[in-house]
Design a protein around this motif. Structure first.
Motif, PDB file in Angstrom:
ATOM      1  N   LEU A  28       1.039  -0.935   0.102  1.00  0.00           N
ATOM      2  CA  LEU A  28       0.048   0.192  -0.254  1.00  0.00           C
ATOM      3  C   LEU A  28       0.952   1.379  -0.102  1.00  0.00           C
ATOM      4  O   LEU A  28       0.470   2.222  -0.611  1.00  0.00           O
ATOM      5  N   THR A  29       1.993   0.741   0.447  1.00  0.00           N
ATOM      6  CA  THR A  29       3.073   2.487   0.634  1.00  0.00           C
ATOM      7  C   THR A  29       3.399   2.829  -0.720  1.00  0.00           C
ATOM      8  O   THR A  29       3.602   4.238  -1.143  1.00  0.00           O
ATOM      9  N   VAL A  30       4.055   1.274  -1.333  1.00  0.00           N
ATOM     10  CA  VAL A  30       4.896   1.835  -2.057  1.00  0.00           C
ATOM     11  C   VAL A  30       3.917   1.875  -3.612  1.00  0.00           C
ATOM     12  O   VAL A  30       3.948   3.305  -4.033  1.00  0.00           O
ATOM     13  N   GLU A  31       2.861   1.512  -3.703  1.00  0.00           N
ATOM     14  CA  GLU A  31       1.351   2.444  -4.100  1.00  0.00           C
ATOM     15  C   GLU A  31       0.670   3.164  -4.595  1.00  0.00           C
ATOM     16  O   GLU A  31       1.057   4.678  -4.822  1.00  0.00           O
ATOM     17  N   GLY A  32       0.698   3.952  -2.613  1.00  0.00           N
ATOM     18  CA  GLY A  32       1.099   5.564  -2.640  1.00  0.00           C
ATOM     19  C   GLY A  32       2.014   6.688  -2.578  1.00  0.00           C
ATOM     20  O   GLY A  32       1.847   7.357  -3.530  1.00  0.00           O
ATOM     21  N   VAL A  33       3.176   6.367  -2.748  1.00  0.00           N
ATOM     22  CA  VAL A  33       4.124   6.536  -3.057  1.00  0.00           C
ATOM     23  C   VAL A  33       4.223   6.716  -4.892  1.00  0.00           C
ATOM     24  O   VAL A  33       4.799   8.036  -5.753  1.00  0.00           O
ATOM     25  N   MET A  34       3.533   5.729  -5.238  1.00  0.00           N
ATOM     26  CA  MET A  34       4.381   5.911  -6.680  1.00  0.00           C
ATOM     27  C   MET A  34       3.211   6.428  -7.231  1.00  0.00           C
ATOM     28  O   MET A  34       3.534   7.495  -8.187  1.00  0.00           O
ATOM     29  N   ARG A  35       2.192   6.745  -7.132  1.00  0.00           N
ATOM     30  CA  ARG A  35       0.325   7.552  -7.413  1.00  0.00           C
ATOM     31  C   ARG A  35       1.062   9.282  -7.486  1.00  0.00           C
ATOM     32  O   ARG A  35       0.605  10.157  -8.219  1.00  0.00           O
ATOM     33  N   TRP A  36       1.780   9.258  -5.817  1.00  0.00           N
ATOM     34  CA  TRP A  36       1.935  10.658  -6.241  1.00  0.00           C
ATOM     35  C   TRP A  36       3.351  10.819  -6.721  1.00  0.00           C
ATOM     36  O   TRP A  36       3.087  12.205  -6.963  1.00  0.00           O
ATOM     37  N   TYR A  37       4.272  10.408  -7.039  1.00  0.00           N
ATOM     38  CA  TYR A  37       5.082  10.409  -8.361  1.00  0.00           C
ATOM     39  C   TYR A  37       4.528  10.657  -9.409  1.00  0.00           C
ATOM     40  O   TYR A  37       4.906  11.587 -10.421  1.00  0.00           O
ATOM     41  N   ALA A  38       3.503   9.778  -9.882  1.00  0.00           N
ATOM     42  CA  ALA A  38       2.546  10.131 -11.406  1.00  0.00           C
ATOM     43  C   ALA A  38       2.460  11.953 -11.082  1.00  0.00           C
ATOM     44  O   ALA A  38       2.861  12.020 -11.972  1.00  0.00           O
ATOM     45  N   ASN A  39       1.767  11.778 -10.318  1.00  0.00           N
ATOM     46  CA  ASN A  39       0.849  13.449 -10.518  1.00  0.00           C
ATOM     47  C   ASN A  39       2.461  14.545  -9.864  1.00  0.00           C
ATOM     48  O   ASN A  39       2.600  15.230 -10.667  1.00  0.00           O
ATOM     49  N   GLU A  40       3.605  14.439  -9.434  1.00  0.00           N
ATOM     50  CA  GLU A  40       4.119  15.003  -8.767  1.00  0.00           C
ATOM     51  C   GLU A  40       5.015  15.141 -10.381  1.00  0.00           C
ATOM     52  O   GLU A  40       5.392  16.793 -10.171  1.00  0.00           O
ATOM     53  N   LEU A  41       5.472  14.051 -11.012  1.00  0.00           N
ATOM     54  CA  LEU A  41       6.247  14.486 -12.214  1.00  0.00           C
ATOM     55  C   LEU A  41       5.172  14.521 -13.506  1.00  0.00           C
ATOM     56  O   LEU A  41       5.654  14.342 -14.536  1.00  0.00           O
ATOM     57  N   ARG A  42       4.206  14.849 -13.569  1.00  0.00           N
ATOM     58  CA  ARG A  42       3.196  15.392 -14.362  1.00  0.00           C
ATOM     59  C   ARG A  42       2.873  14.294 -15.392  1.00  0.00           C
ATOM     60  O   ARG A  42       2.727  14.312 -16.832  1.00  0.00           O
ATOM     61  N   TYR A  43       2.952  12.708 -15.203  1.00  0.00           N
ATOM     62  CA  TYR A  43       2.464  11.383 -15.555  1.00  0.00           C
ATOM     63  C   TYR A  43       0.790  11.229 -14.946  1.00  0.00           C
ATOM     64  O   TYR A  43       0.445  10.159 -14.663  1.00  0.00           O
ATOM     65  N   GLY A  44       0.115  12.177 -14.889  1.00  0.00           N
ATOM     66  CA  GLY A  44      -1.037  11.802 -14.353  1.00  0.00           C
ATOM     67  C   GLY A  44      -1.747  11.486 -15.028  1.00  0.00           C
ATOM     68  O   GLY A  44      -2.519  10.492 -14.001  1.00  0.00           O
ATOM     69  N   ASP A  45      -1.810  11.145 -15.762  1.00  0.00           N
ATOM     70  CA  ASP A  45      -2.748  10.473 -16.562  1.00  0.00           C
ATOM     71  C   ASP A  45      -2.418   9.006 -16.963  1.00  0.00           C
ATOM     72  O   ASP A  45      -3.160   7.800 -16.768  1.00  0.00           O
ATOM     73  N   ASP A  46      -1.482   8.870 -16.085  1.00  0.00           N
ATOM     74  CA  ASP A  46      -0.814   7.459 -16.055  1.00  0.00           C
ATOM     75  C   ASP A  46      -0.774   6.831 -14.613  1.00  0.00           C
ATOM     76  O   ASP A  46      -0.207   5.758 -14.257  1.00  0.00           O
ATOM     77  N   ALA A  47      -0.849   7.923 -13.921  1.00  0.00           N
ATOM     78  CA  ALA A  47      -0.852   7.817 -12.359  1.00  0.00           C
ATOM     79  C   ALA A  47      -1.904   6.200 -11.885  1.00  0.00           C
ATOM     80  O   ALA A  47      -1.273   5.502 -10.839  1.00  0.00           O
TER      81      ALA A  47
END
Ligand SMILES: [Fe+2]
Length: 194
Positions: A28-47
């Motif tokens: 769950l932690t790595v899930e949440g972290v990866m979702r955060w990074y996707a949004n942070e690095l402007r990969y929101g469509d692939d979050a």
């Protein structure tokens, strides 16, 4: 990027092969972290893709520790996960238990952040707040340098991960602390209701 799966199916598969609460919490932690990074690095469509890769990256570890990353494709096929997702999952063990090299930026992030979330989690548990809410990069740096602290979290992998990204370690630390802060409460809630 398409994971080709729902979160419900991903959770069901994770729980089918993982009983240890610690392993579920790490997923769950790595899930949440990866979702955060996707949004942070402007990969929101692939979050969602980033998040599902994070959720399932260790799916085979508890039951097949000797075949970690090798057994994963077979398990992921049960929920018809896409080849892209399987590649991402297998690449997080590159050089340790897998010869699938991280190529996409999300794969490099997961390679770098996976071990680091373990170190940050261990450091958080030592704090009065039991949280990374009030954790500074400087205190994490000290834990990173103290080889006896959370010795199971490979500093070499974290260092290599930052290098693959072309990031300073401090930058990786800061971002990953922020990412973990953001998902801490929702993970605690989900763990309570498992
Ligand atoms: Fe992991």
């Amino acid at each position: 990027m398409n994971a080709n799966i729902t979160r419900e199916d991903a959770m069901a598969l994770l729980r089918k092969y993982n009983q240890e609460p610690f392993h579920i919490q790490h997923a769950l932690t790595v899930e949440g972290v990866m979702r955060w990074y996707a949004n942070e690095l402007r990969y929101g469509d692939d979050a969602e893709f980033w998040a599902m890769a994070g959720l399932l990256h260790d799916v085979d570890f508890e039951k097949y520790p000797e075949e970690h990353c090798l057994k994963a494709p077979e398990l992921l096929a049960e929920i018809h996960a896409s080849d892209e997702l399987i590649h991402a999952v297998c690449s997080h063990g590159y050089g340790l238990c897998s010869d699938v090299e991280p190529e996409h930026e999300m794969e490099k992030i997961m390679f770098a952040a996976d071990e680091l979330t373990g170190l940050i989690g261990a450091a958080a548990r030592m704090r009065p707040s039991k949280s990374c809410r009030d954790m500074e990069v400087s205190s994490l740096k000290k834990k990173f340098k103290d080889k006896r602290f959370a010795a199971g979290c490979s500093r070499d992998v974290i260092r290599e991960g930052a290098e693959r990204l072309g990031w300073e370690l401090a930058d990786l630390f800061e971002k990953t602390i922020l990412a973990m802060r953001e998902c801490e409460d929702s993970i605690a809630m989900e763990m309570e209701h498992l």
